[in-house]
Design a protein around this motif. Sequence first.
Motif, PDB file in Angstrom:
ATOM      1  N   UNK A  67       0.810  -1.226   0.000  1.00  0.00           N
ATOM      2  CA  UNK A  67       0.000   0.000   0.000  1.00  0.00           C
ATOM      3  C   UNK A  67       0.841   1.274   0.000  1.00  0.00           C
ATOM      4  N   UNK A  68       2.156   1.151   0.100  1.00  0.00           N
ATOM      5  CA  UNK A  68       3.012   2.337  -0.032  1.00  0.00           C
ATOM      6  C   UNK A  68       2.790   3.001  -1.390  1.00  0.00           C
ATOM      7  N   UNK A  69       2.447   2.199  -2.395  1.00  0.00           N
ATOM      8  CA  UNK A  69       2.237   2.750  -3.741  1.00  0.00           C
ATOM      9  C   UNK A  69       1.000   3.631  -3.808  1.00  0.00           C
ATOM     10  N   UNK A  70       0.054   3.462  -2.871  1.00  0.00           N
ATOM     11  CA  UNK A  70      -1.166   4.282  -2.872  1.00  0.00           C
ATOM     12  C   UNK A  70      -0.861   5.760  -2.698  1.00  0.00           C
ATOM     13  N   UNK A  71       0.258   6.065  -2.067  1.00  0.00           N
ATOM     14  CA  UNK A  71       0.590   7.469  -1.787  1.00  0.00           C
ATOM     15  C   UNK A  71       1.933   7.888  -2.401  1.00  0.00           C
ATOM     16  N   UNK A  72       2.467   7.077  -3.288  1.00  0.00           N
ATOM     17  CA  UNK A  72       3.750   7.391  -3.929  1.00  0.00           C
ATOM     18  C   UNK A  72       3.509   8.466  -4.985  1.00  0.00           C
ATOM     19  N   UNK A  73       3.921   9.683  -4.678  1.00  0.00           N
ATOM     20  CA  UNK A  73       3.565  10.842  -5.503  1.00  0.00           C
ATOM     21  C   UNK A  73       3.971  10.719  -6.972  1.00  0.00           C
ATOM     22  N   UNK A  74       5.173  10.228  -7.307  1.00  0.00           N
ATOM     23  CA  UNK A  74       5.495  10.104  -8.736  1.00  0.00           C
ATOM     24  C   UNK A  74       4.503   9.202  -9.487  1.00  0.00           C
TER      25      UNK A  74
END
Length: 110
Positions: A67-74
Amino acid sequence: MPIIRVSVIRCEPQHFAEIKKMMADSLAVLEPGIRAMRGLIHFYAGEDEAVSSLVNVSLWRTLEDAKQLDTFQPMLDLGKAFVGKGATFERPVMNYASQWEFGPERSSPD
């Protein structure tokens, strides 16, 4: 057993070549940050021109890691660019708990 994260992008056939190129170009933007994330096992990007679809499939140690990818800005920024070119994303992004796995059997050296 890993978490399998699957993100699906679809587009009209006439947009596929451009979206495919954008996906290829996204590697340079996404790889450094994703590679540094906690729990990453492997990341794949794929395409299926026959159905005008592309996917990101990644393997993670835990659901929290995935779920880190849910907020990964790039990645969020690139998502907006893909949508601007006519792509649609299946939502929600799917994070599957592994049920079983296998790989090619290796024979032992004699």
